[in-house]
Design a protein around this motif. Structure first.
Motif, short mmCIF file in Angstrom:
data_model
loop_
_atom_site.label_atom_id
_atom_site.label_comp_id
_atom_site.label_asym_id
_atom_site.label_seq_id
_atom_site.Cartn_x
_atom_site.Cartn_y
_atom_site.Cartn_z
N GLN A 1 0.84 -1.17 0.00
CA GLN A 1 0.00 0.00 0.00
C GLN A 1 0.89 1.23 0.00
O GLN A 1 2.03 1.21 0.43
N SER A 2 0.33 2.34 -0.50
CA SER A 2 1.13 3.54 -0.63
C SER A 2 1.62 4.08 0.70
O SER A 2 2.70 4.64 0.79
N SER A 3 0.84 3.91 1.78
CA SER A 3 1.28 4.42 3.08
C SER A 3 2.46 3.63 3.63
O SER A 3 3.25 4.14 4.39
N GLU A 4 2.58 2.37 3.22
CA GLU A 4 3.68 1.56 3.72
C GLU A 4 4.92 1.66 2.84
O GLU A 4 6.00 1.29 3.26
N THR A 5 4.78 2.14 1.63
CA THR A 5 5.95 2.26 0.78
C THR A 5 6.84 3.41 1.23
O THR A 5 8.05 3.34 1.09
N ALA A 6 6.26 4.46 1.81
CA ALA A 6 7.04 5.61 2.23
C ALA A 6 7.81 5.32 3.52
O ALA A 6 8.93 5.75 3.69
N ALA A 7 7.18 4.60 4.41
CA ALA A 7 7.81 4.30 5.69
C ALA A 7 8.14 2.81 5.78
O ALA A 7 7.52 1.99 5.13
N ALA A 8 9.13 2.51 6.58
CA ALA A 8 9.51 1.11 6.77
C ALA A 8 8.42 0.40 7.57
O ALA A 8 7.83 0.96 8.48
N VAL A 9 8.16 -0.83 7.20
CA VAL A 9 7.16 -1.63 7.89
C VAL A 9 7.78 -2.18 9.16
O VAL A 9 8.86 -2.77 9.12
N PRO A 10 7.12 -1.98 10.30
CA PRO A 10 7.67 -2.50 11.56
C PRO A 10 7.82 -4.03 11.50
O PRO A 10 6.99 -4.71 10.90
N PRO A 11 8.85 -4.56 12.13
CA PRO A 11 9.07 -6.02 12.09
C PRO A 11 7.92 -6.83 12.65
O PRO A 11 7.63 -7.91 12.17
N ILE A 12 7.21 -6.30 13.65
CA ILE A 12 6.09 -7.05 14.23
C ILE A 12 4.94 -7.18 13.23
O ILE A 12 4.25 -8.19 13.20
#
Length: 119
Positions: free
Chosen positions: A2-13
């Motif tokens: 998703q576009s919101s997750e492409t800008a920021a790193a996805v948390p490991p959890i």
């Protein structure tokens, strides 16, 4: 993604809950197919119970929040089926365990992503 997750790193959890959910979903599909096609003396048509489980797989892999939400509801009939047949042995126990873990993984995934969402 998703576009919101492409800008920021996805948390490991979030990634961990995603892969746990996918693994449990694939495990539940395998249990259903093995239980109704290969393990009994005569295969039964109850193997079609695995078909609804195939539907959310693509959405879980694409991180679609809505899919995680409705998958957590889809899993309860499989839990109930395992609970009703619990005296039959290992396969119902696996069905119960995988259903519960899938529910928890989906619920945690949604909760963590909503908590980390920017207002």
């Amino acid at each position: 993604m998703q576009s919101s997750e492409t800008a920021a790193a996805v948390p490991p959890i979030v990634e961990a809950t995603r892969w746990i959910a996918v693994a449990c979903l694939l495990g539940l599909i395998a249990v259903e197919l093995a239980w109704h096609l290969w393990l009994p003396a005569r295969p039964s048509l109850w193997a079609v119970k695995a078909l609804p489980l195939c539907v959310p797989l693509a959405g879980l892999l694409k991180r679609q929040m809505y899919t995680y939400r409705w998958t957590s509801l889809l899993v309860w009939p499989y839990f109930m089926d395992g609970a009703v047949r619990a005296a039959e042995g290992l396969m119902p126990a696996l069905e119960i365990a995988l259903s519960l873990i899938l529910f928890v993984a989906c619920a945690l995934h949604v909760r963590i992503r909503l908590r980390n969402a920017k207002p």
